[in-house]
Design a protein around this motif. Structure first.
Motif, PDB file in Angstrom:
ATOM      1  N   ASN A 191       0.745  -1.132   0.031  1.00 25.58           N
ATOM      2  CA  ASN A 191      -0.015   0.067  -0.149  1.00 25.58           C
ATOM      3  C   ASN A 191       0.980   1.310  -0.216  1.00 25.58           C
ATOM      4  O   ASN A 191       0.578   2.174   0.990  1.00 25.58           O
ATOM      5  N   GLY A 192       1.954   1.301  -0.956  1.00 24.79           N
ATOM      6  CA  GLY A 192       2.870   2.367  -0.949  1.00 24.79           C
ATOM      7  C   GLY A 192       3.814   2.836   0.339  1.00 24.79           C
ATOM      8  O   GLY A 192       4.334   3.727   0.403  1.00 24.79           O
ATOM      9  N   VAL A 193       3.736   1.636   1.145  1.00 25.45           N
ATOM     10  CA  VAL A 193       4.848   1.789   2.190  1.00 25.45           C
ATOM     11  C   VAL A 193       5.700   0.663   2.121  1.00 25.45           C
ATOM     12  O   VAL A 193       5.538  -0.527   1.890  1.00 25.45           O
ATOM     13  N   ILE A 194       7.196   1.055   2.330  1.00 26.62           N
ATOM     14  CA  ILE A 194       8.261   0.317   2.248  1.00 26.62           C
ATOM     15  C   ILE A 194       8.363  -0.324   3.718  1.00 26.62           C
ATOM     16  O   ILE A 194       8.480   0.344   4.501  1.00 26.62           O
ATOM     17  N   ILE A 195       8.253  -1.464   3.699  1.00 20.86           N
ATOM     18  CA  ILE A 195       8.119  -2.160   5.206  1.00 20.86           C
ATOM     19  C   ILE A 195       9.639  -3.201   5.245  1.00 20.86           C
ATOM     20  O   ILE A 195       9.893  -3.966   4.538  1.00 20.86           O
ATOM     21  N   THR A 196      10.313  -2.687   6.390  1.00 18.04           N
ATOM     22  CA  THR A 196      11.745  -3.152   6.717  1.00 18.04           C
ATOM     23  C   THR A 196      11.591  -4.099   7.930  1.00 18.04           C
ATOM     24  O   THR A 196      11.164  -3.542   8.838  1.00 18.04           O
ATOM     25  N   GLU A 197      11.634  -5.466   7.497  1.00 16.88           N
ATOM     26  CA  GLU A 197      11.466  -6.516   8.797  1.00 16.88           C
ATOM     27  C   GLU A 197      12.921  -6.931   9.161  1.00 16.88           C
ATOM     28  O   GLU A 197      13.430  -7.392   8.553  1.00 16.88           O
ATOM     29  N   TYR A 198      12.958  -6.919  10.730  1.00 15.91           N
ATOM     30  CA  TYR A 198      14.162  -7.228  11.304  1.00 15.91           C
ATOM     31  C   TYR A 198      13.906  -8.475  11.897  1.00 15.91           C
ATOM     32  O   TYR A 198      12.769  -8.796  12.335  1.00 15.91           O
ATOM     33  N   ASP A 199      15.225  -9.281  12.369  1.00 13.35           N
ATOM     34  CA  ASP A 199      14.933 -10.248  13.261  1.00 13.35           C
ATOM     35  C   ASP A 199      14.303  -9.714  14.630  1.00 13.35           C
ATOM     36  O   ASP A 199      14.445  -8.769  14.953  1.00 13.35           O
ATOM     37  N   GLY A 200      13.408 -10.526  15.258  1.00 14.62           N
ATOM     38  CA  GLY A 200      12.893 -10.562  16.613  1.00 14.62           C
ATOM     39  C   GLY A 200      11.568  -9.865  16.270  1.00 14.62           C
ATOM     40  O   GLY A 200      10.799  -9.337  17.245  1.00 14.62           O
TER      41      GLY A 200
END
Length: 147
Positions: free
Chosen positions: A96-105
């Motif tokens: 939805n036009g959002v960059i989501i950066t997912e980290y460990d934890g």
């Protein structure tokens, strides 16, 4: 009872007006909205945090978005981006036009893409509202990064 409803209506109207005014500058940018797939394709490559960005911290850093969904954040000890002092790897996607950066934890950072040109993008953090600029870079790009 009538007086309470009037106060509530005025408060609600003020809240809606404030929200509409706050949202106006983003919509007024005029650039057509890209779909998530197009945004993701244009995002692939390396971007630097330029000195004119509100979140610039007085050292060189880069973010590399790879086509396989991997993400690498680097901090450098030199302005030429040759001496890496920190490296953080994670995963990314666009929704939805959002960059989501997912980290460990389970931690994730979310940045709304306000505008994206070939060489510069403007992001606004969903988490804290901070606006940031990123410039495309080939000089800070690792050899694995592709535009």
């Amino acid at each position: 009872m009538l007086q309470k409803n009037t106060v509530l209506q005025k408060s609600l109207l003020a809240l809606i007006t404030a929200w509409a005014l706050a949202a106006q500058p983003v919509a007024a940018q005029g650039a057509p909205k890209l779909d998530d797939e197009a945004l993701a394709a244009r995002l692939i490559g390396t971007w630097i945090n330029p000195p004119d960005s509100p979140d610039y911290e007085n050292f060189a850093s880069s973010e590399t978005y790879n086509a396989d969904g991997s993400y690498e954040y680097r901090e450098y000890d030199d302005k030429e981006c040759r001496i890496v002092s920190a490296l953080l790897k994670s995963r990314w996607h666009v929704w939805n036009g959002v960059i989501i950066t997912e980290y460990d934890g389970g931690k994730a950072l979310s940045d709304h893409v306000v505008s994206m040109e070939a060489e510069r993008m403007v992001l606004r953090s969903v988490d804290d509202g901070v606006t940031a600029y990123r410039n495309r870079s080939s000089s800070c790009a690792p050899t694995t990064a592709k535009k």
